[in-house]
Every structure is written in C-alpha cells, then in structure tokens.
Design an enzyme around this catalytic site. Structure first.
Site, PDB file in Angstrom:
ATOM      1  N   GLU A  35       0.819  -1.221   0.000  1.00 14.72           N
ATOM      2  CA  GLU A  35       0.000   0.000   0.000  1.00 14.72           C
ATOM      3  C   GLU A  35       0.855   1.274   0.000  1.00 14.72           C
ATOM      4  OE1 GLU A  35      -3.263   0.675  -0.288  1.00 14.72           O
ATOM      5  OE2 GLU A  35      -3.489  -1.453  -0.746  1.00 14.72           O
ATOM      6  N   HIS A  37       3.731   1.822  -1.545  1.00 21.16           N
ATOM      7  CA  HIS A  37       4.116   2.147  -2.926  1.00 21.16           C
ATOM      8  C   HIS A  37       2.915   2.692  -3.705  1.00 21.16           C
ATOM      9  CE1 HIS A  37       7.102  -1.228  -2.122  1.00 21.16           C
ATOM     10  NE2 HIS A  37       7.888  -0.228  -2.475  1.00 21.16           N
TER      11      HIS A  37
END
Ligand code: PAF
Length: 282
Positions: A35, A37
């Site tokens: 999440e 990234h």
C-alpha cells in the site's frame, strides 16, 4: 498498462510521450509492492498525465553481506497491483542493462549520508543516489515521488536534485501503516510470526515519544524510555534511535519545535526502519 523491460525501449517511449506534451510522474521502487508504494502512485497521479513505475532491485545499494538475494521479488504480483492502481507503464530493466560493465561513476551526497542508516550501511546511499540518477536520466520525469518512511533517503535525494540542478520536482508521500502501526515495508514478509507481532514496538516507541513531547516531557528521557522498551522486546535488537533536525539531519538534544525521530531495529536479519516528524505539538 504497458510493460517495458529495456532501457532502449523506455527511451523510445519517453521520446514519444515528451513529443506529445505529456507530463511524466515517476515512482521508483524495488518491487514487492504494498500500500505504501501504491500511495506514491496516487500522489504522482495528482500531478502528472502519465505514471511510470520502475521495479529494479538495485544491487549497488545493498550491504555486501546484506539481503540482496533474499529481498522478496514477485514481478507478476507487482504488475497486477501496479495495473489495478492506475500505473500507466512499468519499467523493469535487468541488472545487465542497468550495469553493463563495472561502474566507475558514482553520485555521492556528503554529510547527511554519514549519519543514521548511512553510518551503519557504508555505500548504501551512494548506491541509491547513483541508481536514482540513472533512472532519472532514462525516464526524464517532471516529478518523482518518494516515501517519507525512508526519511533520510528522501532528504538525500532532495539534496542531490537541488545540488545538481536536476529539473525534477520531488514529492514526498506520508508513511502508510498496518493496523497495529507497523510501517509498511517489502521486508515485513520476511519477519517470523512472533517477530511480526513484536515489530509494532518501532511505531509504538515513536508515538510514545511524540505524546511525551506534546506533554512537555524531556526528549532525552523519552529516548531513554523508548530504548528500554526495545531492549525488553523479545527478538528486537536496536540499531539506532535518534532525534535529528530535518532535512539537515543534525543531532538534536532538546526539542525546540521540530525534529525527526528515526529508528532502526533488527529482528533476526530483517532490519526495519521507521520515523516520525514531530512539530507543532505543544
Ligand atoms: O526506496 C527504494 O525502494 C529504493 O531505494 C529506490 C529509491 C527505488 C532506489 O533503488
């Protein structure tokens, strides 16, 4: 989503995008997406027409006996996640393409790389700044987004861009946390079940320090208390817990309105980092 595996093809694609006047948002990663990234992709989408994500596990930034070989990799899973989140292009060059011969030219940011992770991981930031420069030269982005979780990396890259007049705007995105507060990291999957449970001690320590500062407690006492908590956590081995100015990363002994508190802890051979920027709290 387009998948590009070579520098040559990436350059051709960039030429086309530039000719058609598209702005390019860039999210460099080493893959095994989470999440955190994907929040960088969201940030890039706010500012640019086309979002390019690179996935490259960069050998030059790993410690000689570090976790390069065991670093988690799953390109199929990464492709699906990147695509489902609106990434337009993923660029995943191989090592031979990125480093065809012995590299003799390095980009090195001084001073702020001598502390925190830089003091413990010799050559790490030189590897990061060199590969990021290479990627910037290939992708030619208008903006590039980095996570605040690697606060020192973000400071180092911002300084490099400023010092070398790179025509790129650096945006920083906030840390994304698991439900128990652990900062998301590709390395979290390498923790044993027990260590994963205990790893919340990093964020708990940082939040405790922030709350203490807000109540007017002394920074030095809070750091000591947090170090003791970590000492008492099974499996945890403290690498560092330090207060520093941000982004200059000078030592801070007394809270004077703003500081970064950064932490690194080993669980076995898995090294986790986290940080909190404390400002406007009292
Ligand atoms: O933050 C990372 O994942 C890496 O250090 C980066 C910026 C992609 C360079 O390899």
């Amino acid at each position: 989503m387009e998948r590009i595996a070579t520098i040559k093809d990436m350059r051709q694609c960039i030429q086309k995008l530039k000719r058609s006047g598209k702005t390019i948002g860039f999210v460099p990663t080493m893959g095994y997406l989470h999440e955190g990234h994907l929040s960088l992709v969201d940030e890039a989408k706010k500012h640019c027409d086309v979002i390019i994500m690179s996935i490259f596990v960069n050998p030059t930034q790993f410690d000689p006996h570090g976790d390069f070989d065991s670093y988690p990799r799953d390109i199929k899973r990464d492709e699906a996640l990147a695509e489902s989140h609106g990434t337009d292009i993923i660029f995943y060059p191989d090592t031979k393409d990125m480093y065809p011969s012995e590299i003799l030219t390095w980009v090195n940011v001084e001073k702020i790389t001598d502390v925190l992770c830089g003091a413990r991981r010799k050559g790490h930031f030189r590897g990061v700044t060199t590969v990021v420069t290479k990627l910037f030269n290939i992708v030619k982005p208008d903006i590039a987004v980095f996570g605040q979780k690697d606060a020192q990396q973000a400071a180092v890259i911002s300084k490099m861009v400023e010092d070398l007049n790179m025509d790129i705007e650096i945006k920083l995105a906030p840390i994304v946390r698991e439900a128990d507060g652990l900062a998301m990291s590709s390395r979290n999957v390498r923790l044993s079940r027990e260590d994963r449970k205990n790893a919340k001690v990093l964020s708990q320590s940082l939040f405790m320090i922030k709350e203490g500062i807000a109540k007017g407690e002394e920074l030095s006492g809070l750091l000591k208390k947090a170090k003791n908590n970590i000492l008492e956590t099974p499996g945890a081995q403290l690498d560092y817990l330090e207060a520093r100015s941000y982004p200059n990363l000078e030592a801070v002994n007394t809270y004077d309105g703003r500081c970064l508190v950064a932490i690194a802890v080993f669980f076995g051979d898995v090294r986790l980092i986290d940080n909190i920027l404390i400002e406007n709290v009292s």
